[in-house]
Scaffold this motif. Structure first.
Motif, PDB file in Angstrom:
ATOM      1  N   ARG A 129      -6.785 -28.488 -25.575  1.00 21.79           N
ATOM      2  CA  ARG A 129      -6.958 -27.205 -25.749  1.00 21.79           C
ATOM      3  C   ARG A 129      -6.138 -26.515 -26.783  1.00 21.79           C
ATOM      4  NH1 ARG A 129      -4.939 -27.454 -20.778  1.00 21.79           N
ATOM      5  NH2 ARG A 129      -2.962 -26.443 -20.164  1.00 21.79           N
ATOM      6  N   TRP A 130      -4.757 -26.954 -26.745  1.00 23.40           N
ATOM      7  CA  TRP A 130      -3.701 -26.632 -27.543  1.00 23.40           C
ATOM      8  C   TRP A 130      -4.158 -27.132 -29.125  1.00 23.40           C
ATOM      9  CZ3 TRP A 130      -0.277 -23.606 -25.427  1.00 23.40           C
ATOM     10  CH2 TRP A 130       0.089 -23.837 -24.157  1.00 23.40           C
ATOM     11  N   HIS A 131      -4.471 -28.235 -29.181  1.00 21.20           N
ATOM     12  CA  HIS A 131      -4.912 -28.721 -30.841  1.00 21.20           C
ATOM     13  C   HIS A 131      -6.260 -28.047 -30.865  1.00 21.20           C
ATOM     14  CE1 HIS A 131      -1.959 -32.135 -30.968  1.00 21.20           C
ATOM     15  NE2 HIS A 131      -2.267 -32.354 -29.618  1.00 21.20           N
ATOM     16  N   MET A 132      -6.852 -27.711 -30.166  1.00 25.97           N
ATOM     17  CA  MET A 132      -8.179 -26.976 -30.655  1.00 25.97           C
ATOM     18  C   MET A 132      -7.901 -25.339 -31.262  1.00 25.97           C
ATOM     19  SD  MET A 132     -10.729 -28.931 -30.292  1.00 25.97           S
ATOM     20  CE  MET A 132     -12.024 -27.851 -30.555  1.00 25.97           C
ATOM     21  N   ALA A 133      -7.028 -25.006 -30.490  1.00 25.00           N
ATOM     22  CA  ALA A 133      -6.455 -23.719 -30.854  1.00 25.00           C
ATOM     23  C   ALA A 133      -5.759 -23.798 -32.152  1.00 25.00           C
ATOM     24  CB  ALA A 133      -5.537 -22.997 -29.767  1.00 25.00           C
ATOM     25  N   SER A 134      -5.049 -24.851 -32.473  1.00 27.20           N
ATOM     26  CA  SER A 134      -4.219 -25.177 -33.558  1.00 27.20           C
ATOM     27  C   SER A 134      -5.126 -25.221 -34.796  1.00 27.20           C
ATOM     28  CB  SER A 134      -3.315 -26.231 -33.291  1.00 27.20           C
ATOM     29  OG  SER A 134      -2.664 -26.670 -34.580  1.00 27.20           O
ATOM     30  N   PHE A 135      -6.178 -26.210 -34.432  1.00 26.40           N
ATOM     31  CA  PHE A 135      -7.354 -26.480 -35.524  1.00 26.40           C
ATOM     32  C   PHE A 135      -8.020 -25.027 -35.828  1.00 26.40           C
ATOM     33  CE2 PHE A 135     -11.775 -27.640 -36.271  1.00 26.40           C
ATOM     34  CZ  PHE A 135     -11.725 -28.145 -37.325  1.00 26.40           C
ATOM     35  N   PHE A 136      -8.223 -24.337 -34.985  1.00 26.87           N
ATOM     36  CA  PHE A 136      -8.842 -22.905 -35.357  1.00 26.87           C
ATOM     37  C   PHE A 136      -7.754 -22.149 -36.281  1.00 26.87           C
ATOM     38  CE2 PHE A 136      -8.786 -18.191 -34.659  1.00 26.87           C
ATOM     39  CZ  PHE A 136     -10.261 -18.049 -35.291  1.00 26.87           C
TER      40      PHE A 136
ATOM     41  N   GLN B 179       0.208 -13.833 -46.352  1.00 30.22           N
ATOM     42  CA  GLN B 179       1.153 -13.716 -45.123  1.00 30.22           C
ATOM     43  C   GLN B 179       0.107 -14.025 -43.945  1.00 30.22           C
ATOM     44  OE1 GLN B 179       4.184 -13.321 -46.236  1.00 30.22           O
ATOM     45  NE2 GLN B 179       4.220 -12.534 -44.166  1.00 30.22           N
ATOM     46  N   GLY B 180      -1.273 -13.992 -44.111  1.00 26.63           N
ATOM     47  CA  GLY B 180      -2.218 -14.445 -43.023  1.00 26.63           C
ATOM     48  C   GLY B 180      -2.198 -15.815 -42.868  1.00 26.63           C
ATOM     49  N   ARG B 181      -2.063 -16.515 -44.188  1.00 28.73           N
ATOM     50  CA  ARG B 181      -1.886 -17.927 -44.055  1.00 28.73           C
ATOM     51  C   ARG B 181      -0.828 -18.561 -43.439  1.00 28.73           C
ATOM     52  NH1 ARG B 181      -1.946 -22.201 -49.698  1.00 28.73           N
ATOM     53  NH2 ARG B 181      -2.266 -23.904 -48.562  1.00 28.73           N
ATOM     54  N   ALA B 182       0.666 -17.851 -43.867  1.00 29.20           N
ATOM     55  CA  ALA B 182       1.559 -18.268 -43.212  1.00 29.20           C
ATOM     56  C   ALA B 182       1.905 -18.066 -41.823  1.00 29.20           C
ATOM     57  CB  ALA B 182       2.891 -17.678 -43.955  1.00 29.20           C
ATOM     58  N   VAL B 183       1.396 -17.030 -41.134  1.00 34.31           N
ATOM     59  CA  VAL B 183       1.237 -16.446 -39.887  1.00 34.31           C
ATOM     60  C   VAL B 183       0.344 -17.781 -39.229  1.00 34.31           C
ATOM     61  CG1 VAL B 183       0.589 -15.056 -37.989  1.00 34.31           C
ATOM     62  CG2 VAL B 183       1.776 -14.259 -40.002  1.00 34.31           C
ATOM     63  N   LEU B 184      -0.958 -17.997 -39.690  1.00 28.16           N
ATOM     64  CA  LEU B 184      -1.760 -18.706 -38.910  1.00 28.16           C
ATOM     65  C   LEU B 184      -1.076 -20.279 -38.917  1.00 28.16           C
ATOM     66  CD1 LEU B 184      -5.071 -17.512 -40.219  1.00 28.16           C
ATOM     67  CD2 LEU B 184      -4.342 -17.343 -37.976  1.00 28.16           C
ATOM     68  N   GLY B 185      -0.516 -20.540 -39.996  1.00 23.28           N
ATOM     69  CA  GLY B 185       0.096 -21.894 -40.167  1.00 23.28           C
ATOM     70  C   GLY B 185       1.205 -22.040 -39.106  1.00 23.28           C
ATOM     71  N   SER B 186       2.168 -21.117 -38.918  1.00 20.83           N
ATOM     72  CA  SER B 186       3.187 -21.192 -38.057  1.00 20.83           C
ATOM     73  C   SER B 186       2.755 -21.150 -36.621  1.00 20.83           C
ATOM     74  CB  SER B 186       4.034 -19.734 -38.172  1.00 20.83           C
ATOM     75  OG  SER B 186       4.614 -19.911 -39.450  1.00 20.83           O
ATOM     76  N   VAL B 187       1.582 -20.328 -36.421  1.00 24.58           N
ATOM     77  CA  VAL B 187       1.068 -20.363 -34.902  1.00 24.58           C
ATOM     78  C   VAL B 187       0.366 -21.804 -34.646  1.00 24.58           C
ATOM     79  CG1 VAL B 187      -0.669 -19.413 -33.485  1.00 24.58           C
ATOM     80  CG2 VAL B 187       0.597 -17.878 -34.809  1.00 24.58           C
ATOM     81  N   GLY B 188      -0.493 -22.362 -35.547  1.00 20.75           N
ATOM     82  CA  GLY B 188      -0.993 -23.556 -35.586  1.00 20.75           C
ATOM     83  C   GLY B 188       0.122 -24.703 -35.305  1.00 20.75           C
TER      84      GLY B 188
ATOM     85  N   SER C  88      -0.953 -31.868 -40.557  1.00 21.62           N
ATOM     86  CA  SER C  88      -0.794 -32.195 -41.967  1.00 21.62           C
ATOM     87  C   SER C  88      -2.332 -32.716 -42.374  1.00 21.62           C
ATOM     88  CB  SER C  88       0.369 -33.116 -42.384  1.00 21.62           C
ATOM     89  OG  SER C  88       0.351 -33.485 -43.786  1.00 21.62           O
ATOM     90  N   ILE C  89      -2.525 -33.709 -41.460  1.00 19.27           N
ATOM     91  CA  ILE C  89      -3.942 -34.495 -41.836  1.00 19.27           C
ATOM     92  C   ILE C  89      -5.063 -33.704 -41.603  1.00 19.27           C
ATOM     93  CG2 ILE C  89      -5.551 -36.089 -41.016  1.00 19.27           C
ATOM     94  CD1 ILE C  89      -3.005 -37.962 -40.152  1.00 19.27           C
ATOM     95  N   LEU C  90      -5.228 -32.802 -40.761  1.00 20.80           N
ATOM     96  CA  LEU C  90      -6.255 -31.478 -40.513  1.00 20.80           C
ATOM     97  C   LEU C  90      -6.301 -30.703 -41.830  1.00 20.80           C
ATOM     98  CD1 LEU C  90      -5.986 -30.935 -36.838  1.00 20.80           C
ATOM     99  CD2 LEU C  90      -7.759 -32.067 -37.725  1.00 20.80           C
TER     100      LEU C  90
END
Length: 600
Positions: free
Chosen positions: A32-39, A83-92, A152-154
């Motif tokens: 579930r953690w990886h799925m949230a990160s994938f999102f 900023q959206g990309r940076a925030v989403l990347g950090s959360v992921g 990184s692969i994803l």
């Protein structure tokens, strides 16, 4: 229609490396953690696609029309995308880090539990450094795969797929110029795959050798100083480190060549696309904004692809690390409870019987061979013999640290192999000559045998082994820390603590394998006599080389070359001139002969 689809799915799954399938099973509880990160990664990739389109709108629409209101909106959109990309990347990344740390914790605990189940044949034949290594760097490498490499692969896969799709919509002709990169890159990957895999395995082997050497060296520094062998060991360390560095250099060079080939392919393709795009602008078939947007997409595509070489190299190291962990987990424990297993017999007399017992260590030419031997419940027996006669081997077989090669050992009529290992360990206590002590308090070390032992029990055991006066001199008493391995204690004190721990266990059968050899003769006799007082019904088996220990037992079993040659009371054996007599008079006669030769 369903069966062909199922067959295709099974075929695809079978093509996935077994190491990756194993890793997925470890990751599945935290999916579930990886799925949230994938999102989060997917959403960030979509925002990255929006920026070039906004830039195209700015160049082709806003700047020519001089619309300040639209310019402000364009700037806001670019800021939002960035900023959206940076925030989403950090959360992921944070979510995958949480999942990776939990996977690493789970794997380390699983490895530790498995090592705890492995028997004496593994632990006595494997260097501690070798056993430790899979718990450290390989698990760290696997954790890195989950926390950094997998995202990184994803990101690379999602960004490449979405970017190529957008580029096809934007300009199909220039996009087709990028596609030759794919087969060229696949050919480079195929060429370097075997080299990278071989290099990763070599690095792992050399790191294990260094870890084994380092553990052995650090645990033997004082002995090396006394033997003046520091420089020699340093030369060995230099050779091991040099081998490790050379193997890593070869792996790095292979990775550099892989990077060079893939980068050259990317550079040629980028130049071709820019040239074609510039020509399209000059001929009027493409706007300047379209060219800038297409170039931005090209950069977004090649930026993750340019790191594919390093990603693939790390992936190979991760797979090699997974193999290391799998290899340890695949080692079966040689000592296991029987099926069905029974508990240690409680009501019957605990007679020990050996029938047609044969046992030999690997590469040992003289196996232990005992056709028949019986030790009655409550007896106090000594096992004696020359070095290599089989005394300690027999003691370890009785404690089931090893299993017999053939024949059987039974207690109260039950074969040891049919008794639950935990139940057997509870009632059969084996004390070696060098008891294991931990960097904790004296109380903690004693309560390893019995967690519920009261202060009265502790003081009673301490008094029996003759440590009462010494404990009274300690600043913290029983709560005094004894340091790693009890380094501040004498050999006799460590052995007394080991025997005290055994007393707290109240075993049915107590086996002392040279467990009092560091004590003087009087102290040893007093301790063995007091043991009979505090464990009146227990069977006590003493392995010793000293005559003083034999005066405290009622029966002596003499072994020679793995066979029982004499079995009687100590007084009768000393008087018959047999093997027992020769053994305990050999030292004296040898010394007399040596002195006579010296005088001559």
């Amino acid at each position: 229609m369903v069966r062909p689809c199922c067959g295709c799915v099974i075929g695809v799954i079978s093509r996935i490396p077994s190491e990756i399938r194993w890793l997925f099973r470890q990751v599945r509880p935290f999916l579930r953690w990886h799925m949230a990160s994938f999102f989060c990664i997917s959403a960030g990739s979509l925002l990255a696609l929006l920026s070039p389109l906004v830039l195209k709108w700015l160049i082709d629409g806003i700047l020519p029309s001089r619309r300040i209101d639209l310019l402000i909106g364009c700037v806001g959109l670019i800021l939002l995308c960035h900023q959206g990309r940076a925030v989403l990347g950090s959360v992921g990344s944070y979510l995958t880090m949480l999942a990776a740390e939990r996977v690493a914790l789970s794997i380390r605990l699983r490895l530790l539990r498995h090592l705890d189940t492995l028997s004496a044949d593994y632990h006595e034949g494997t260097a501690v450094g070798t056993s430790m290594y899979p718990l450290n760097e390989p698990v760290d490498e696997i954790s890195y795969f989950g926390s950094d490499l997998l995202p990184s692969i994803l990101r690379t896969f999602i960004a490449a797929t979405l970017t190529l799709g957008t580029m096809l919509i934007l300009n199909a002709r220039m996009t087709l110029a990028v596609l030759p990169l794919v087969p060229v890159f696949l050919l480079a990957r195929k060429h370097f795959r075997g080299l990278l895999e071989e290099g990763s395995n070599a690095v792992q082997r050399h790191r294990i050798a260094w870890s084994r050497f380092l553990q052995e060296h650090l645990s033997s520094i004082l002995a090396l100083q006394l033997l003046r062998q520091e420089r020699r060991r340093e030369r060995v360390a230099f050779l091991l480190l040099g081998t490790t560095v050379r193997s890593f250099n070869r792996l790095f060079k292979t990775g550099v060549w892989f990077t060079f080939c893939t980068s050259l392919t990317i550079g040629v393709a980028t130049s071709a696309v820019i040239g074609l795009g510039g020509w399209s602008v000059l001929t009027g078939s493409l706007t300047v904004g379209g060219l800038v947007a297409f170039y931005s997409y090209l950069a977004n595509l090649f930026e993750p692809l340019s790191g594919v070489a390093e990603t693939y190299l790390r992936a190979q190291r991760t797979i090699a690390s997974i193999r290391q962990v799998q290899a340890v987990l695949a080692i079966p424990p040689s000592i296991q409870s029987g099926c069905p297993a029974t508990t240690f017999p409680q009501t019957l007399p605990w007679r020990i019987e050996l029938a047609d017992v044969r046992f030999g260590y690997p590469k040992n030419r003289g196996p232990l061979s005992i056709p028949h031997l019986t030790i009655e419940a409550g007896e106090q027996v000594a096992l004696v013999g020359e070095n290599g006669a089989g005394k300690s081997t027999l003691a370890k077989l009785l404690a089931r640290l090893y299993d017999v090669s053939s024949g059987s050992i039974s207690i109260a009529g039950q074969d040891l192999r049919n008794i639950e290992v935990d139940s057997l360990r509870e009632h059969v206590c084996y004390v070696p000559s060098q008891p294991i002590l931990f960097d904790a308090t004296l109380t903690s070390n004693l309560r390893l045998a019995k967690v519920t032992a009261s202060k009265v029990d502790l003081h009673e055991a301490i008094e029996v082994v003759g440590l009462k006066d010494w404990v009274g001199t300690l600043e913290a008493g029983l709560h005094q820390r004894i340091g790693p391995g009890g380094y501040s204690l004498s050999g006799g004190q460590r052995q007394r603590i080991g025997v005290a721990r055994a007393i707290l266990q109240s075993p049915r059968i107590l086996i002392l394998d040279e467990a009092t050899c560091s004590l003087d003769s009087v102290s040893e006799q007093r301790l063995l006599l007091d043991l009979r007082g505090i464990l009146p019904r227990s069977t006590i088996i003493v392995v010793s080389h000293r005559r003083s220990a034999l005066l405290c037992v009622g029966r002596v079993i003499v072994l020679e070359a793995g066979r029982v040659v004499e079995d009687a009371s100590p007084t009768s054996l000393l008087g018959n001139g047999g093997a027992h007599f020769r053994l305990f008079n050999a030292d004296a006669s040898t010394l007399v002969s040596y002195r006579a030769n010296r005088q001559t």
